[in-house]
Design an enzyme around this catalytic site. Structure first.
Site, PDB file in Angstrom:
ATOM      1  N   ARG A 147      -9.483   0.763   8.865  1.00 14.08           N
ATOM      2  CA  ARG A 147      -8.952  -0.570   9.114  1.00 14.08           C
ATOM      3  C   ARG A 147      -9.908  -1.440   9.925  1.00 14.08           C
ATOM      4  NH1 ARG A 147      -3.295  -0.081   8.704  1.00 14.08           N
ATOM      5  NH2 ARG A 147      -2.089  -1.923   9.222  1.00 14.08           N
ATOM      6  N   ARG A 180      11.891  -7.254   3.807  1.00 12.95           N
ATOM      7  CA  ARG A 180      12.151  -5.817   3.700  1.00 12.95           C
ATOM      8  C   ARG A 180      13.009  -5.367   4.880  1.00 12.95           C
ATOM      9  NH1 ARG A 180       5.956  -3.516   4.406  1.00 12.95           N
ATOM     10  NH2 ARG A 180       5.749  -3.784   6.644  1.00 12.95           N
ATOM     11  N   ARG A 238      -0.199  -9.448  13.165  1.00 15.22           N
ATOM     12  CA  ARG A 238      -0.790  -8.447  12.264  1.00 15.22           C
ATOM     13  C   ARG A 238      -1.678  -9.098  11.210  1.00 15.22           C
ATOM     14  NH1 ARG A 238       4.593  -5.967  10.672  1.00 15.22           N
ATOM     15  NH2 ARG A 238       3.488  -4.822   9.038  1.00 15.22           N
ATOM     16  N   LYS A 259       0.827  -1.219   0.000  1.00 14.74           N
ATOM     17  CA  LYS A 259       0.000   0.000   0.000  1.00 14.74           C
ATOM     18  C   LYS A 259       0.856   1.263   0.000  1.00 14.74           C
ATOM     19  CE  LYS A 259      -2.074  -1.047   3.877  1.00 14.74           C
ATOM     20  NZ  LYS A 259      -1.638  -2.388   4.281  1.00 14.74           N
ATOM     21  N   ARG A 317      11.605  -1.809  10.879  1.00  9.95           N
ATOM     22  CA  ARG A 317      10.393  -1.621  11.672  1.00  9.95           C
ATOM     23  C   ARG A 317      10.319  -2.648  12.799  1.00  9.95           C
ATOM     24  NH1 ARG A 317       5.145  -0.759   7.923  1.00  9.95           N
ATOM     25  NH2 ARG A 317       4.214  -1.754   9.730  1.00  9.95           N
TER      26      ARG A 317
HETATM   27  P1  ADP Z   1       1.025  -2.533   7.700  1.00 14.28           P
HETATM   28  O1  ADP Z   1      -0.096  -2.332   6.730  1.00 14.28           O
HETATM   29  O2  ADP Z   1       2.238  -3.136   7.075  1.00 14.28           O
HETATM   30  O3  ADP Z   1       0.627  -3.254   8.958  1.00 14.28           O
HETATM   31  P2  ADP Z   1       0.857   0.260   8.590  1.00 14.28           P
HETATM   32  O4  ADP Z   1       1.947   1.249   8.524  1.00 14.28           O
HETATM   33  O5  ADP Z   1      -0.371   0.538   7.786  1.00 14.28           O
HETATM   34  O6  ADP Z   1       1.543  -1.108   8.173  1.00 14.28           O
HETATM   35  O7  ADP Z   1       0.413   0.072  10.117  1.00 14.28           O
HETATM   36  C1  ADP Z   1       1.310  -0.231  11.140  1.00 14.28           C
HETATM   37  C2  ADP Z   1       0.614  -0.255  12.491  1.00 14.28           C
HETATM   38  O8  ADP Z   1       0.031   1.040  12.775  1.00 14.28           O
HETATM   39  C3  ADP Z   1      -0.575  -1.225  12.620  1.00 14.28           C
HETATM   40  O9  ADP Z   1      -0.167  -2.530  12.940  1.00 14.28           O
HETATM   41  C4  ADP Z   1      -1.379  -0.558  13.753  1.00 14.28           C
HETATM   42  O10 ADP Z   1      -0.817  -0.823  15.019  1.00 14.28           O
HETATM   43  C5  ADP Z   1      -1.198   0.923  13.490  1.00 14.28           C
HETATM   44  N1  ADP Z   1      -2.269   1.480  12.625  1.00 14.28           N
HETATM   45  C6  ADP Z   1      -2.105   2.070  11.410  1.00 14.28           C
HETATM   46  N2  ADP Z   1      -3.275   2.459  10.901  1.00 14.28           N
HETATM   47  C7  ADP Z   1      -4.224   2.100  11.800  1.00 14.28           C
HETATM   48  C8  ADP Z   1      -5.646   2.192  11.837  1.00 14.28           C
HETATM   49  N3  ADP Z   1      -6.338   2.755  10.834  1.00 14.28           N
HETATM   50  N4  ADP Z   1      -6.290   1.696  12.931  1.00 14.28           N
HETATM   51  C9  ADP Z   1      -5.619   1.145  13.926  1.00 14.28           C
HETATM   52  N5  ADP Z   1      -4.293   1.001  13.966  1.00 14.28           N
HETATM   53  C10 ADP Z   1      -3.590   1.472  12.910  1.00 14.28           C
END
Ligand code: ADP
Length: 185
Positions: free
Chosen positions: A88, A127, A142, A13, A131
């Site tokens: 999400r 990757r 996750r 994404k 992180r």
């Molecule tokens: P990925 O899609 O690889 O998990 P993101 O950068 O989108 O990576 O998200 C990393 C973390 O940030 C998630 O595991 C969560 O803890 C938090 N997070 C991001 N966006 C949201 C959201 N919309 N609602 C709840 N937690 C979020």
């Protein structure tokens, strides 16, 4: 254009959002990036979400919705945006709908990047972004959280008729080609 870029962790994404931003000149808003910045800068928000993110769990809906609402109020997002990582959960999608209605705005597309689960795991573990949530155990959490709490968001948007499925396998350029074709239609 207001676009949601949706998909499981590791679907690409962030990578694709940046390419869309560049080609179509639409600013990107990534909730994950905003949280990671908050943690890096040790803000009150960062302190609140650090342990949650480190575990691979979701930040509470009201925290996320408040953050997105405040961010989207900025003039740079007035004419459109790409959302990466939001909504999400179904409650986040519902709250976002309310927000759009209040501002009399409409969503153009919900793009769903589809990638098989074994490929997701492989991509994330290869990757090297450093992180803290990219370890095998946390990626497993996750992906579970995605299946339980996030995947229902797909059906929510399917019912709205703006859902578009994108094959998320292949090279970055191939995937971006598919996205561009959908957005240029
Ligand atoms: P990925 O899609 O690889 O998990 P993101 O950068 O989108 O990576 O998200 C990393 C973390 O940030 C998630 O595991 C969560 O803890 C938090 N997070 C991001 N966006 C949201 C959201 N919309 N609602 C709840 N937690 C979020």
């Amino acid at each position: 254009m207001r676009i949601i870029l949706f998909g499981p962790p590791g679907a690409g994404k962030g990578t694709q959002a940046k390419l869309i931003q560049k080609k179509f000149n639409i600013p990107q808003l990534s909730t994950g990036e905003m949280f990671r910045n908050a943690i890096k800068n040790q803000t009150p928000l960062g302190k609140k979400v650090k342990s949650i993110m480190d575990e691979g769990k979701l930040v509470p809906d009201d925290t996320v919705v408040d953050l997105v609402e405040e961010a989207l109020d900025k003039p740079e997002f007035e004419n459109g945006y790409i959302l990466d990582g939001f909504p999400r959960t179904v409650p986040q999608a519902e709250a976002f709908d309310t927000l759009l209605k209040q501002h009399k705005k409409k969503l153009h597309s919900f793009l769903s990047l589809e990638v098989p689960e074994d490929e997701l795991m492989r991509r994330i573990l290869s990757r090297k972004e450093g992180r803290s949530d990219d370890t095998p155990e946390k990626v497993k959490t996750r992906l579970e959280v995605y299946n339980d709490e996030t995947s229902p968001v797909l059906n929510y948007y399917k019912q709205k008729g703006i859902y578009k499925s994108i094959d998320g396998t292949g090279t970055i350029e191939e995937i971006f080609g598919r996205i561009s074709a959908v957005l240029e239609k």
